[in-house]
Design an enzyme around this catalytic site. Sequence first.
Site, PDB file in Angstrom:
ATOM      1  N   GLY A  80       0.825  -1.211   0.000  1.00 19.32           N
ATOM      2  CA  GLY A  80       0.000   0.000   0.000  1.00 19.32           C
ATOM      3  C   GLY A  80       0.855   1.256   0.000  1.00 19.32           C
ATOM      4  O   GLY A  80       0.544   2.248  -0.662  1.00 19.32           O
ATOM      5  N   THR A  81       1.952   1.212   0.737  1.00 17.90           N
ATOM      6  CA  THR A  81       2.830   2.383   0.836  1.00 17.90           C
ATOM      7  C   THR A  81       3.385   2.754  -0.537  1.00 17.90           C
ATOM      8  O   THR A  81       3.407   3.939  -0.915  1.00 17.90           O
ATOM      9  CB  THR A  81       3.987   2.079   1.819  1.00 17.90           C
ATOM     10  OG1 THR A  81       3.422   1.701   3.078  1.00 17.90           O
ATOM     11  CG2 THR A  81       4.888   3.279   2.009  1.00 17.90           C
ATOM     12  N   ASN A  87      -7.555   4.055   9.410  1.00 19.80           N
ATOM     13  CA  ASN A  87      -7.094   2.784   9.974  1.00 19.80           C
ATOM     14  C   ASN A  87      -7.266   2.711  11.482  1.00 19.80           C
ATOM     15  O   ASN A  87      -7.393   1.639  12.044  1.00 19.80           O
ATOM     16  CB  ASN A  87      -5.624   2.530   9.602  1.00 19.80           C
ATOM     17  CG  ASN A  87      -4.753   3.741   9.799  1.00 19.80           C
ATOM     18  OD1 ASN A  87      -4.989   4.791   9.203  1.00 19.80           O
ATOM     19  ND2 ASN A  87      -3.753   3.623  10.647  1.00 19.80           N
ATOM     20  N   GLN A 100      -7.765   0.383   3.882  1.00 19.75           N
ATOM     21  CA  GLN A 100      -8.653  -0.191   4.904  1.00 19.75           C
ATOM     22  C   GLN A 100     -10.082  -0.377   4.405  1.00 19.75           C
ATOM     23  O   GLN A 100     -10.880  -1.043   5.061  1.00 19.75           O
ATOM     24  CB  GLN A 100      -8.667   0.706   6.158  1.00 19.75           C
ATOM     25  CG  GLN A 100      -7.348   0.762   6.891  1.00 19.75           C
ATOM     26  CD  GLN A 100      -6.966  -0.556   7.571  1.00 19.75           C
ATOM     27  OE1 GLN A 100      -7.778  -1.473   7.712  1.00 19.75           O
ATOM     28  NE2 GLN A 100      -5.712  -0.658   7.978  1.00 19.75           N
ATOM     29  N   GLY A 108      -2.558  -5.916  -0.030  1.00 17.04           N
ATOM     30  CA  GLY A 108      -3.055  -7.291   0.053  1.00 17.04           C
ATOM     31  C   GLY A 108      -3.300  -7.776   1.472  1.00 17.04           C
ATOM     32  O   GLY A 108      -4.313  -8.406   1.759  1.00 17.04           O
ATOM     33  N   HIS A 109      -2.376  -7.425   2.381  1.00 17.99           N
ATOM     34  CA  HIS A 109      -2.446  -8.070   3.702  1.00 17.99           C
ATOM     35  C   HIS A 109      -3.563  -7.538   4.584  1.00 17.99           C
ATOM     36  O   HIS A 109      -3.750  -8.011   5.701  1.00 17.99           O
ATOM     37  CB  HIS A 109      -1.088  -8.025   4.411  1.00 17.99           C
ATOM     38  CG  HIS A 109      -0.636  -6.693   4.917  1.00 17.99           C
ATOM     39  ND1 HIS A 109      -0.649  -6.373   6.255  1.00 17.99           N
ATOM     40  CD2 HIS A 109      -0.142  -5.600   4.281  1.00 17.99           C
ATOM     41  CE1 HIS A 109      -0.159  -5.151   6.416  1.00 17.99           C
ATOM     42  NE2 HIS A 109       0.154  -4.660   5.236  1.00 17.99           N
ATOM     43  N   THR A 132      10.183  -7.803 -11.794  1.00 15.51           N
ATOM     44  CA  THR A 132       9.497  -9.087 -12.020  1.00 15.51           C
ATOM     45  C   THR A 132       8.394  -9.266 -10.976  1.00 15.51           C
ATOM     46  O   THR A 132       8.600  -9.014  -9.787  1.00 15.51           O
ATOM     47  CB  THR A 132      10.525 -10.251 -11.955  1.00 15.51           C
ATOM     48  OG1 THR A 132      11.521  -9.989 -12.949  1.00 15.51           O
ATOM     49  CG2 THR A 132       9.869 -11.587 -12.222  1.00 15.51           C
ATOM     50  N   CYS A 139       4.953   4.174  21.686  1.00 12.82           N
ATOM     51  CA  CYS A 139       6.084   4.524  22.537  1.00 12.82           C
ATOM     52  C   CYS A 139       7.222   5.052  21.666  1.00 12.82           C
ATOM     53  O   CYS A 139       7.822   4.307  20.909  1.00 12.82           O
ATOM     54  CB  CYS A 139       6.532   3.285  23.296  1.00 12.82           C
ATOM     55  SG  CYS A 139       7.708   3.686  24.575  1.00 12.82           S
TER      56      CYS A 139
HETATM   57  N1  PLP Z   1      -2.627   2.999   4.339  1.00 16.72           N
HETATM   58  C1  PLP Z   1      -3.373   2.582   5.351  1.00 16.72           C
HETATM   59  C2  PLP Z   1      -4.658   3.283   5.659  1.00 16.72           C
HETATM   60  C3  PLP Z   1      -2.955   1.498   6.137  1.00 16.72           C
HETATM   61  O1  PLP Z   1      -3.693   1.106   7.171  1.00 16.72           O
HETATM   62  C4  PLP Z   1      -1.725   0.876   5.818  1.00 16.72           C
HETATM   63  C5  PLP Z   1      -1.209  -0.237   6.649  1.00 16.72           C
HETATM   64  O2  PLP Z   1      -1.327  -0.219   7.866  1.00 16.72           O
HETATM   65  C6  PLP Z   1      -0.996   1.346   4.711  1.00 16.72           C
HETATM   66  C7  PLP Z   1      -1.476   2.398   3.995  1.00 16.72           C
HETATM   67  C8  PLP Z   1       0.314   0.728   4.321  1.00 16.72           C
HETATM   68  O3  PLP Z   1       0.125  -0.496   3.664  1.00 16.72           O
HETATM   69  P1  PLP Z   1       1.380  -1.486   3.502  1.00 16.72           P
HETATM   70  O4  PLP Z   1       1.617  -2.092   4.829  1.00 16.72           O
HETATM   71  O5  PLP Z   1       0.932  -2.515   2.496  1.00 16.72           O
HETATM   72  O6  PLP Z   1       2.499  -0.674   2.986  1.00 16.72           O
END
Ligand code: PLP
Length: 395
Positions: free
Chosen positions: A76-77, A158, A186, A207-208, A244, A332
């Site tokens: 996602g990042t 999130n 999310q 994906g996760h 790839t 923390c």
């Molecule tokens: N954006 C949101 C709202 C998320 O909750 C997260 C993961 O916690 C991410 C982006 C980042 O996703 P990834 O862990 O696949 O980089």
Amino acid sequence: MTLSAEHVIYMDNNATTRVAPEVLDAMMPYLSDLYGNPSSMHTFGGRVGQAISGARQSVANLLGASADEIVFTSCGTESDSTAILSALQTYPEKNHVVTTRVEHPAVKNLCDNLEIFTGRKYHITRLPVAEDGTLDLQRYRDSLTDETAIVSVMWANNETGVLFPVEEMARIAKERGILFHTDAVQAVGKIPISLQEGAIDFLSISGHKLHAPKGVGVLYIRKGTPFIPFLNGGHQERGRRGGTENVASIVGLGKACELAAAKMEEENSRVRTLRDKLEKGLLTTIPKALLNGHPQHRLPNTANISFEYVEGEAILLMMNQHNICASSGSACTSGSLEPSHVLRAMGVPFTAAHGSIRFSLSVYNTDEEVDFVLQKMPAIIARLRELSPFWEENK
Ligand code: PLP
């Protein structure tokens, strides 16, 4: 049914989810016998390429998009960075980005760094939120200028699960000729999404968060949206993302999207019922427990609750002794507990923000698990409050 002593009660699904057994089954051949490179000319590699095409179609179906609008990424990042940096490169004469104060670090830290590392070439507007975590649309309209290259606003938060009206926000951006990105990490798989008729230009998936593995993501790019790749390299993803392909994980993500599309309505209403029971039980049995976030405009699986005058991390440790997994709204950093930027943006008082716990459920949670948590939590909070000098003064 009673739960065994080893049973893990996993209510931290906004952090990551269990890989669905069907997803794992779909992936296995691509981690063993079907190891060809999807770009190869031979039939052996071609079969793998076909599996990626199938997964691309499954993701597109879940989003109400077409397959050629789906680009696989590593997470996602990466999808978030790719969208925002692409827009800034597309419009080098524009120097303004609109986002919110409650974004995930994947967007927040990118925007912070854009300001810092470019000597403030870029100007970032971070829209505030109300106490219930919602946005003011008029304020959003007023923030858009001729210099705005892109708006990046998450679909679902999130930490609190609060939903933003991104479809409407995208239409407003489009009227001004501004690109619109949403971090839907999310939201996908938890609420229905249909992109075809809308105005969202870019959308990120991970994906996760929907029962596929870690290390695979998607960037949806609307047909016709100008795009400049982040990872340059081979011609993979039609030149939009070099490297790839992570075939097994892509196949797994496709399967997870198929499962979500087939079962979302039914499963999410069950998850919502469990979440509501948990939330109501906690709020009614524990004094000075408060819900963070809008009670309705929320994901069906998330409950963020503050237990005043106790530390979130202490609560988590005691929950951990009962094998209950959740997250706290404070982190923390350098020895001091910092309440989350999301809760701070919502104006949650420090005494409540420090004691906030995020419960995020999934289709794998059961009624027995909710009963177990409801049975344990009042004693955990009461015990910690006995040790808290602030509680004595404020109870
Ligand atoms: N954006 C949101 C709202 C998320 O909750 C997260 C993961 O916690 C991410 C982006 C980042 O996703 P990834 O862990 O696949 O980089």
